[in-house]
Design a protein around this motif. Sequence first.
Motif, short mmCIF file in Angstrom:
data_model
loop_
_atom_site.label_atom_id
_atom_site.label_comp_id
_atom_site.label_asym_id
_atom_site.label_seq_id
_atom_site.Cartn_x
_atom_site.Cartn_y
_atom_site.Cartn_z
N PRO A 74 0.82 -1.21 0.00
CA PRO A 74 0.00 0.00 0.00
C PRO A 74 0.85 1.26 0.00
O PRO A 74 2.00 1.27 0.48
CB PRO A 74 -0.80 -0.13 1.31
N GLY A 75 0.29 2.34 -0.52
CA GLY A 75 0.98 3.62 -0.52
C GLY A 75 1.07 4.21 0.88
O GLY A 75 0.38 3.77 1.81
N PRO A 76 1.91 5.22 1.06
CA PRO A 76 2.14 5.79 2.39
C PRO A 76 0.90 6.40 3.04
O PRO A 76 0.84 6.52 4.26
CB PRO A 76 3.23 6.83 2.15
N ASP A 77 -0.07 6.80 2.24
CA ASP A 77 -1.28 7.42 2.79
C ASP A 77 -2.49 6.47 2.76
O ASP A 77 -3.63 6.92 2.88
CB ASP A 77 -1.63 8.69 2.00
N ALA A 78 -2.23 5.18 2.62
CA ALA A 78 -3.33 4.22 2.46
C ALA A 78 -4.28 4.22 3.65
O ALA A 78 -5.48 3.97 3.50
CB ALA A 78 -2.78 2.82 2.23
N LEU A 79 -3.76 4.50 4.84
CA LEU A 79 -4.59 4.46 6.05
C LEU A 79 -5.01 5.84 6.53
O LEU A 79 -5.59 5.96 7.62
CB LEU A 79 -3.84 3.73 7.17
N ALA A 80 -4.74 6.88 5.76
CA ALA A 80 -5.09 8.23 6.17
C ALA A 80 -6.60 8.36 6.33
O ALA A 80 -7.36 8.19 5.37
CB ALA A 80 -4.56 9.23 5.16
N ASN A 81 -7.05 8.63 7.55
CA ASN A 81 -8.48 8.80 7.86
C ASN A 81 -9.32 7.60 7.45
O ASN A 81 -10.50 7.73 7.11
CB ASN A 81 -9.02 10.06 7.19
N ALA A 82 -8.71 6.41 7.46
CA ALA A 82 -9.42 5.21 7.00
C ALA A 82 -10.36 4.68 8.07
O ALA A 82 -10.03 4.66 9.26
CB ALA A 82 -8.42 4.13 6.61
N ASP A 83 -11.52 4.23 7.65
CA ASP A 83 -12.49 3.56 8.52
C ASP A 83 -11.99 2.14 8.74
O ASP A 83 -11.86 1.36 7.79
CB ASP A 83 -13.85 3.56 7.83
N ILE A 84 -11.68 1.77 9.97
CA ILE A 84 -11.11 0.45 10.24
C ILE A 84 -12.03 -0.67 9.78
O ILE A 84 -11.56 -1.73 9.34
CB ILE A 84 -10.78 0.29 11.75
N CYS A 85 -13.34 -0.46 9.82
CA CYS A 85 -14.27 -1.51 9.36
C CYS A 85 -14.37 -1.58 7.85
O CYS A 85 -15.06 -2.46 7.30
CB CYS A 85 -15.66 -1.32 9.99
N GLU A 86 -13.67 -0.68 7.16
CA GLU A 86 -13.50 -0.80 5.73
C GLU A 86 -12.11 -1.35 5.41
O GLU A 86 -11.91 -1.97 4.37
CB GLU A 86 -13.69 0.56 5.04
N VAL A 87 -11.15 -1.14 6.29
CA VAL A 87 -9.80 -1.69 6.10
C VAL A 87 -9.81 -3.20 6.32
O VAL A 87 -9.27 -3.97 5.53
CB VAL A 87 -8.80 -1.01 7.05
N VAL A 88 -10.41 -3.64 7.43
CA VAL A 88 -10.63 -5.07 7.69
C VAL A 88 -12.15 -5.27 7.67
O VAL A 88 -12.82 -5.18 8.67
CB VAL A 88 -10.02 -5.53 9.03
N LYS A 89 -12.64 -5.51 6.49
CA LYS A 89 -14.07 -5.45 6.19
C LYS A 89 -14.77 -6.78 6.46
O LYS A 89 -14.12 -7.84 6.52
CB LYS A 89 -14.21 -5.07 4.71
N PHE A 90 -16.08 -6.73 6.60
CA PHE A 90 -16.84 -7.96 6.82
C PHE A 90 -16.66 -8.93 5.66
O PHE A 90 -16.64 -10.15 5.87
CB PHE A 90 -18.32 -7.65 7.05
N THR A 91 -16.52 -8.43 4.45
CA THR A 91 -16.30 -9.32 3.31
C THR A 91 -14.93 -9.98 3.37
O THR A 91 -14.75 -11.08 2.86
CB THR A 91 -16.45 -8.55 1.99
N HIS A 92 -13.95 -9.33 4.00
CA HIS A 92 -12.63 -9.92 4.16
C HIS A 92 -12.69 -11.07 5.16
O HIS A 92 -12.10 -12.13 4.95
CB HIS A 92 -11.62 -8.88 4.65
N ALA A 93 -13.42 -10.86 6.25
CA ALA A 93 -13.58 -11.92 7.27
C ALA A 93 -14.30 -13.13 6.70
O ALA A 93 -14.08 -14.27 7.13
CB ALA A 93 -14.31 -11.37 8.48
N ASN A 94 -15.18 -12.90 5.72
CA ASN A 94 -15.91 -14.01 5.09
C ASN A 94 -14.96 -15.06 4.53
O ASN A 94 -15.28 -16.26 4.53
CB ASN A 94 -16.78 -13.49 3.93
N TYR A 95 -13.80 -14.63 4.03
CA TYR A 95 -12.85 -15.56 3.43
C TYR A 95 -12.40 -16.63 4.42
O TYR A 95 -12.00 -17.72 4.02
CB TYR A 95 -11.63 -14.81 2.91
#
Length: 340
Positions: free
Chosen positions: A201-222
């Motif tokens: 990821p780029g250096p600003d990938a987590l800037a003001n990021a919603d944690i529930c979009e970073v580790v999303k429910f669809t990711h947990a589905n896997y």
Amino acid sequence: MAIALLLTGCSSAVDGKAFREGSAPGASDPKYPKYQPPADGSGFSDQVLDQPLALPVTQGEEGCGWLESVKTEMQPLGLVSTKGVLSGCQFVFPGNKGAQVHAYNPYGWITQESAVMEPVEIAGLKGRTYAFDPEPVTFCSVNMDVRAYASIAVDAYDVNSDEAGNRAEHCELAKKVAEVVVKKFVPLAGGTPAQGTVQEPGPDALANADICEVVKFTHANYAGVNAGREGAQKGESPLGPTCTHEVPYAKVVGMYTSGVGGLEAVPPKAGAEVRNEKFGSLKARYEQTAETCALSVQLGNGQVVQVDFIGKKKEAMSRTCVSARLVLSVSMLALITGDH
């Protein structure tokens, strides 16, 4: 378009270098259950994730800039044309045969009912050949475990109809295309990642990021945690925001650090077995207990993304580390592409 195939008549061509054995991020202490992948190839990868991405993980034409560079190697298969589309990077061969390559999903866990599921080895790399739909659908797919957080998948089919052509021939074409691609671009098979492939990821990938979009429910589905969007619970830890996805089977807790002190600024779990490894090109640390495994990965800017997988059912206990790794693989790909 449904993906399905039958392995009848398809041989498992093996060539290239001997497979470089890795081991799952599993515990050496016998009190921690060790993950054993099912023999049919349907499970998680049990290999270390220490390799770079071989191909761009962006979907669509933008992720298919490498097509031109592999045309020469595809000529012995009778290549007619190439094209980048949303579903993958496509090749057309004589006799209405087509194949598409996509490299934007990890080597995951398949629980869907499958007409065929069988391990395969190509160019010294492990993988699987699988079918979701029975005949008369003739789709055939090969999925290669390249020890990166995105696998290489090849679908082969008749370009005119899902039910046209011969499945056995499609299986062989999928394997031949997979062999060309991994030899060209996968370091473990002697290749070099496609030019321009973004590895982290780029250096600003987590800037003001919603944690529930970073580790999303669809990711947990896997990893079998299907709590749905409404099940995501936000929280705060001393290090940064958290998001929890929980079902009776297991719980996934995602977190990223607000600070940029790297892994050294993230204290490991008390009493956990700690292992330092690579996650693609990034520094990573596993912390395993009898029922949990936390995987923390340090980004280039010093922030850390962590996925903690907590098993609640017995069947989840042997899959804690591979489950955490699979969820974080999906999250990492989303951070690279900006799809979060």
